[in-house]
Scaffold this motif. Structure first.
Motif, PDB file in Angstrom:
ATOM      1  N   UNK A  96       0.812  -1.215   0.000  1.00 55.97           N
ATOM      2  CA  UNK A  96       0.000   0.000   0.000  1.00 55.97           C
ATOM      3  C   UNK A  96       0.838   1.254   0.000  1.00 55.97           C
ATOM      4  N   UNK A  97       2.164   1.072   0.067  1.00 52.77           N
ATOM      5  CA  UNK A  97       3.109   2.178   0.077  1.00 52.77           C
ATOM      6  C   UNK A  97       2.785   3.191   1.167  1.00 52.77           C
ATOM      7  N   UNK A 169      11.574  -6.827   0.964  1.00 57.21           N
ATOM      8  CA  UNK A 169      10.651  -5.789   0.496  1.00 57.21           C
ATOM      9  C   UNK A 169      10.743  -4.544   1.371  1.00 57.21           C
ATOM     10  N   UNK A 170      10.796  -4.731   2.672  1.00 54.80           N
ATOM     11  CA  UNK A 170      10.874  -3.588   3.588  1.00 54.80           C
ATOM     12  C   UNK A 170      12.169  -2.814   3.366  1.00 54.80           C
ATOM     13  N   UNK A 177      15.765   4.884  -4.665  1.00 52.33           N
ATOM     14  CA  UNK A 177      14.570   4.679  -5.511  1.00 52.33           C
ATOM     15  C   UNK A 177      14.176   3.217  -5.692  1.00 52.33           C
ATOM     16  N   UNK A 178      14.680   2.319  -4.825  1.00 49.21           N
ATOM     17  CA  UNK A 178      14.307   0.912  -4.949  1.00 49.21           C
ATOM     18  C   UNK A 178      12.801   0.753  -4.751  1.00 49.21           C
ATOM     19  N   UNK A 179      12.194  -0.088  -5.560  1.00 51.14           N
ATOM     20  CA  UNK A 179      10.755  -0.365  -5.437  1.00 51.14           C
ATOM     21  C   UNK A 179      10.527  -1.853  -5.705  1.00 51.14           C
ATOM     22  N   UNK A 184       8.001  -9.833  -7.177  1.00 49.72           N
ATOM     23  CA  UNK A 184       8.311  -9.975  -5.756  1.00 49.72           C
ATOM     24  C   UNK A 184       7.038  -9.894  -4.911  1.00 49.72           C
ATOM     25  N   UNK A 185       6.188  -8.940  -5.248  1.00 57.34           N
ATOM     26  CA  UNK A 185       4.943  -8.781  -4.509  1.00 57.34           C
ATOM     27  C   UNK A 185       4.040 -10.013  -4.663  1.00 57.34           C
TER      28      UNK A 185
END
Length: 225
Positions: A96-97, A169-170, A177-179, A184-185
């Motif tokens: 959910x960012x 992920x965390x 700028x890693x996303x 992965x999600x």
């Protein structure tokens, strides 16, 4: 004395003597047998009461064991549910960012990880004792000793792999700028869902197996049987 013996030698004397002896000896025998019978009845009563007490004691011990066993399984389920729930919260914050939620969700999750790790050995032992060695291995079969584990079979192994993925992920979202990638999600979501399904099924099966075994024992140890 001679007159007495003379009288005894008569028919009347012998009849009277026989009557006296029969009465005295018969009475004595009857008293003896009554005493023996009474003593046997007393012994049987004591034995019956002792056996009843032993059955009652076994039944009470079994009931306590069942109560303690159910509580132990509930504790295992609670630890499992807490870690699973907090893992989902971290994942939800990541996808959910919502950066304001990630840090507190992660702290709560790590607290559940600490509890899980602190109790995994004792919970495994309880499952082996209450249900079966197979149940204990399904919780933790020590497959995480291999750091390259890719397809975990135990619940602990699945949590271990999910933890590595969610940690990745965390770290990513906390280092722009890693996303996290869509892959992965997706893979993390699939692993979390797999854990939830496995954990729910595991708790139901372990509880059912324990209660079935307990019912059999309880039926054979019911007082009066």
């Amino acid at each position: 004395m001679k007159r007495l013996w003379a009288f005894v030698e008569t028919d009347t004397g012998r009849l009277l003597l026989g009557f006296v002896l029969t009465t005295v000896v018969g009475g004595a025998l009857i008293t003896f047998y009554q005493q023996q019978n009474w003593e046997k009845q007393q012994q049987l009563e004591v034995t019956r009461e002792t056996m009843q007490w032993q059955r009652d004691r076994r039944f009470e011990m079994l009931r306590r064991r069942l109560d303690n066993g159910e509580k132990a399984l509930e504790q295992i389920a609670d630890v499992m549910d807490t870690r699973s729930y907090r893992l989902r919260n971290v994942f939800a914050a990541v996808v959910g960012e919502d950066h304001s939620r990630i840090a507190p969700a992660w702290r709560d999750y790590m607290a559940s990880v600490d509890t899980w790790n602190a109790t995994i050995a004792s919970n495994r032992s309880r499952l082996a004792r209450l249900v079966s060695p197979e149940a204990a291995n399904e919780l933790n079969n020590y497959e995480t000793d291999n750091n390259d584990i890719a397809n975990p079979k135990s619940i602990h192994g699945q949590f271990f792999l999910a933890h590595r993925r969610i940690d990745k992920l965390v770290r990513c979202v906390n280092a722009p700028p890693c996303a996290p990638s869509a892959i992965d999600r997706h893979e993390t979501a699939e692993l979390i869902n797999q854990i939830n399904l496995h954990a729910d099924d595991f708790v139901e099966r372990m509880t059912a197996q324990f209660l079935n075994a307990a019912s059999s024992l309880q039926g054979s140890s019911t007082p009066g049987n």
